[in-house]
Design an enzyme around this catalytic site. Sequence first.
Site, short mmCIF file in Angstrom:
data_model
loop_
_atom_site.label_atom_id
_atom_site.label_comp_id
_atom_site.label_asym_id
_atom_site.label_seq_id
_atom_site.Cartn_x
_atom_site.Cartn_y
_atom_site.Cartn_z
N ALA A 67 -6.25 3.43 -5.48
CA ALA A 67 -7.62 3.95 -5.57
C ALA A 67 -8.22 3.48 -6.89
CB ALA A 67 -7.59 5.46 -5.49
N GLY A 112 -2.96 4.35 -3.46
CA GLY A 112 -3.76 4.30 -2.23
C GLY A 112 -3.51 3.05 -1.41
N GLU A 115 -0.50 3.86 0.49
CA GLU A 115 -0.89 4.84 1.51
C GLU A 115 -1.61 4.15 2.68
OE1 GLU A 115 -2.87 7.38 -1.59
OE2 GLU A 115 -1.95 8.96 -0.37
N GLU A 135 0.78 7.49 -9.22
CA GLU A 135 -0.14 8.62 -9.42
C GLU A 135 0.33 9.63 -10.46
OE1 GLU A 135 0.35 7.24 -6.49
OE2 GLU A 135 -1.49 7.23 -5.31
N1 COA Z 1 -8.34 0.93 -10.21
C1 COA Z 1 -9.31 0.30 -10.92
N2 COA Z 1 -9.16 -0.92 -11.44
C2 COA Z 1 -8.00 -1.54 -11.24
C3 COA Z 1 -6.93 -0.95 -10.51
C4 COA Z 1 -7.16 0.34 -9.99
N3 COA Z 1 -6.23 0.97 -9.27
N4 COA Z 1 -5.89 -1.80 -10.50
C5 COA Z 1 -6.27 -2.89 -11.17
N5 COA Z 1 -7.54 -2.75 -11.63
C6 COA Z 1 -8.36 -3.69 -12.41
C7 COA Z 1 -7.94 -3.72 -13.87
O1 COA Z 1 -8.55 -2.65 -14.57
C8 COA Z 1 -8.47 -5.06 -14.27
O2 COA Z 1 -9.86 -4.97 -14.43
P1 COA Z 1 -10.59 -5.67 -15.72
O3 COA Z 1 -10.27 -7.12 -15.57
O4 COA Z 1 -12.04 -5.36 -15.51
O5 COA Z 1 -9.96 -5.05 -16.91
C9 COA Z 1 -8.21 -5.91 -13.04
O6 COA Z 1 -8.11 -5.01 -11.95
C10 COA Z 1 -6.94 -6.73 -13.11
O7 COA Z 1 -5.86 -5.85 -13.37
P2 COA Z 1 -4.84 -6.03 -14.59
O8 COA Z 1 -4.30 -4.68 -14.93
O9 COA Z 1 -5.48 -6.82 -15.68
O10 COA Z 1 -3.73 -6.91 -13.88
P3 COA Z 1 -2.18 -7.01 -14.28
O11 COA Z 1 -1.64 -8.15 -13.51
O12 COA Z 1 -2.01 -7.01 -15.74
O13 COA Z 1 -1.53 -5.65 -13.74
C11 COA Z 1 -1.15 -3.90 -12.12
C12 COA Z 1 -1.45 -5.39 -12.37
C13 COA Z 1 -1.28 -3.65 -10.62
C14 COA Z 1 0.28 -3.57 -12.58
C15 COA Z 1 -2.16 -3.03 -12.91
O14 COA Z 1 -3.46 -3.50 -12.62
C16 COA Z 1 -2.10 -1.58 -12.57
O15 COA Z 1 -1.19 -0.88 -13.00
N6 COA Z 1 -3.09 -1.08 -11.78
C17 COA Z 1 -3.22 0.32 -11.47
C18 COA Z 1 -2.26 0.71 -10.37
C19 COA Z 1 -2.36 2.18 -10.09
O16 COA Z 1 -2.06 3.02 -10.92
N7 COA Z 1 -2.76 2.51 -8.84
C20 COA Z 1 -2.83 3.88 -8.38
C21 COA Z 1 -4.15 4.49 -8.68
S1 COA Z 1 -4.18 6.22 -8.24
#
Ligand code: COA
Length: 261
Positions: A67, A112, A115, A135
Site C-alpha cells: 500500500a 498489500g 495480499e 506492516e
Molecule cells: N509506498 C509508497 N512508496 C513506495 C512504496 C510504498 N509501499 N514502496 C516503494 N515506494 C517508492 C519509494 O518511496 C521510492 O520513491 P522515491 O523515488 O520518490 O523516493 C520508489 O518507490 C522506489 O523505491 P526505493 O525504496 O527507492 O527502492 P529500493 O530498491 O531501494 O527498495 C523496497 C525497494 C521494496 C525494499 C522499498 O521500496 C520498500 O521497503 N518499500 C516499502 C515496502 C513496504 O513496507 N510495503 C508495505 C506497506 S504497508
Amino acid sequence: MTDLTYIRVEWDNELAVVVVDRQDKLNALNAELISELGEVFDGLRADDNVRGVILTGAGEKAFVAGADIAELAKMDSLGGVRVSRHGQEVFRDIERFPKPVLAAVGGYALGGGCELALACHLRIASENARFGFPEVGLGIIPGYGGTIRLARLIGLGRAVELLLTADMVGAERAAEIGLVSAVVPRAELLERAKVLLRKVTKNGPVAVRMALESIYRGVDTSTSEALDFEASLFGLLASTEDLKEGMSAFLEKRKPDFKGR
Ligand code: COA
C-alpha cells in the site's frame, strides 16, 4: 471503462493481462489505483470473451511493493477503516471473480502486494520475486485480508512467523511454503503464466466457475453446509451443455469444444 492512470489491460486471445503500472513507486497501491483495479475487474467480469485473467506488475523490480505508505501516513482512525474496507472489497471481488485469476509475481510482493497475490486463485513467481509483510515494522497490520488469507494458504504457524517478523522470503522459499506454485526465470514469467492459466481455460468454463464457487464458499462455511452447496453445484452442472460435450468428447476419443453454457 473511464481513463485509467495506473492500470492497463493487454489481451492474448481469451486471456486478459491486467498490469499494475506505477513504476516510479514500485507499483504501490494508492486509493485511486485500487479503485481502478476494481473497475477493471468489473469490466472483465461482464466480458464473455474473457476466460482467465493474469495480474502482474509493470517493470522488472516489483509486482506491487505494498500500500502507498505516503497515503497511509496521513490517515486517521475512521480513514483507516475506510482504507481497509476499500481494499478488502476490491480484493474480495478478485477472489470471487468467476473466472480464474493468476498472479504473475515478478519482483517485490510486499504488504498489500502480497495480499493482492493472495486474493488471486493461482500464483507463480519469477526467480527475483520477494514476498513479505513489512506492516508491523511500520506500526500497522495488513488490512486487505492478508491476516486471514495467508494463514489459510500456508498454515497458521508459517503465517504468524511471516506476519510478526516482517521477514522477506525469496521465490524458492515461497514455493516451499506453498505461497506460489512455481518459480520461473523473469524473462519467461508472462509466457509461463499463460501456459498455466490455459491449463485451466481449456476446461469447461462453467465447471471452472463452479469449482471456484465451491472452493471459496467452502472455506467460509461449515463442512455440512459446504457439502450441501457442492452437491447443488454438482447437480446444476448436469444440466449444462459443457458436461454433455466433455463426456461425449471423452467417449468419442476427441478433444472437447466447450461453449461455456
Ligand atoms: N509506498 C509508497 N512508496 C513506495 C512504496 C510504498 N509501499 N514502496 C516503494 N515506494 C517508492 C519509494 O518511496 C521510492 O520513491 P522515491 O523515488 O520518490 O523516493 C520508489 O518507490 C522506489 O523505491 P526505493 O525504496 O527507492 O527502492 P529500493 O530498491 O531501494 O527498495 C523496497 C525497494 C521494496 C525494499 C522499498 O521500496 C520498500 O521497503 N518499500 C516499502 C515496502 C513496504 O513496507 N510495503 C508495505 C506497506 S504497508
